[in-house]
Design an enzyme around this catalytic site. Structure first.
Site, PDB file in Angstrom:
ATOM      1  CG  ASP A  12      -1.467   1.324   2.001  1.00 12.29           C
ATOM      2  OD1 ASP A  12      -2.261   1.305   0.077  1.00 12.29           O
ATOM      3  OD2 ASP A  12      -1.684   1.505   2.476  1.00 12.29           O
ATOM      4  CG  ASP A  14      -0.753   7.708   0.334  1.00 10.48           C
ATOM      5  OD1 ASP A  14       0.196   7.970  -0.100  1.00 10.48           O
ATOM      6  OD2 ASP A  14      -2.048   8.155  -0.551  1.00 10.48           O
ATOM      7  CG  ASN A  55      -8.442   2.516  -2.319  1.00 10.65           C
ATOM      8  OD1 ASN A  55      -8.326   1.882  -3.370  1.00 10.65           O
ATOM      9  ND2 ASN A  55      -8.914   1.640  -0.972  1.00 10.65           N
ATOM     10  CG  HIS A 110      -9.309  -2.481 -10.776  1.00  3.26           C
ATOM     11  ND1 HIS A 110     -10.271  -2.308 -11.528  1.00  3.26           N
ATOM     12  CD2 HIS A 110      -8.697  -3.370 -10.857  1.00  3.26           C
ATOM     13  CE1 HIS A 110     -10.762  -2.966 -12.328  1.00  3.26           C
ATOM     14  NE2 HIS A 110      -9.310  -3.914 -12.393  1.00  3.26           N
ATOM     15  NE  ARG A 111     -12.989   3.307  -2.550  1.00  2.00           N
ATOM     16  CZ  ARG A 111     -11.322   4.391  -2.528  1.00  2.00           C
ATOM     17  NH1 ARG A 111     -11.013   3.955  -2.792  1.00  2.00           N
ATOM     18  NH2 ARG A 111     -11.943   4.991  -1.467  1.00  2.00           N
ATOM     19  CG  ASP A 137      -2.174   2.152   6.020  1.00  2.00           C
ATOM     20  OD1 ASP A 137      -2.578   1.510   5.262  1.00  2.00           O
ATOM     21  OD2 ASP A 137      -1.781   2.717   6.172  1.00  2.00           O
TER      22      ASP A 137
END
Length: 173
Positions: A12, A14, A55, A110-111, A137
């Protein structure tokens, strides 16, 4: 680099690789989490693929553009290259079911927590899925990994390199 069958780490972005200040998108605002660059380099040195799956609802809400996402990833690439590291591919989902911008207002496979981006990568790259893992996270990251039959680790802060080394060791790397 060879495109032979090998495991991958799905990161991931952010909150895992970079500090998440809420809709972080400007290249000059890139601040790496502790051990993130070293973690990517460790994945590279192990001969595994390194992917970023993220995302990016900020696009859907009009905070920034898809070009801004690409520019941010280019800045990540520049820093990584300085350390002899790289990401094999970045994939992101700009859609959100409650988007302010109509063009981005929709449900998307895809989200996260949907597995679409990870499944797309598995279809495009020769990934050995059994030893691969995701580092996220949030619970939505772990749910997306589970839906794609990928092992997952929850990053809760601290030195990311230690968590990635744990995942690599668990897979025999």
């Amino acid at each position: 680099m060879s495109r032979s069958l090998r495991p991958a780490v799905f990161f991931d972005r952010d909150g895992v690789l970079n500090i998440d200040n809420g809709f972080t998108h400007r290249p000059e605002d890139l601040r790496w989490n502790e051990g993130a660059v070293a973690a990517i380099k460790a994945v590279n040195d192990a001969g595994w693929y390194a992917f970023v799956v993220t995302n990016q609802a900020g696009v859907a809400h009009g905070h920034y553009t898809e070009k801004d996402v690409v520019d941010f990833h280019r800045q990540m690439d520049r820093v990584l290259a300085e350390h002899g590291a790289h990401i094999d591919e970045y994939v992101y989902c700009p859609f959100h079911p409650e988007a302010k911008l109509a063009a981005y207002r929709r449900h998307s496979p895809h989200r996260k927590p949907q597995p679409g981006r990870r499944l797309d990568l598995v279809a495009r790259w020769p990934i050995e899925i059994q030893n691969s893992f995701l580092v996220g996270d949030r619970q939505s990251d772990l749910q997306a990994a589970n839906a794609a039959s990928i092992r997952a680790y929850l990053y809760e802060g601290g030195d990311l390199l230690l968590l990635v080394k744990q995942g690599l060791a668990a897979s025999g790397a």
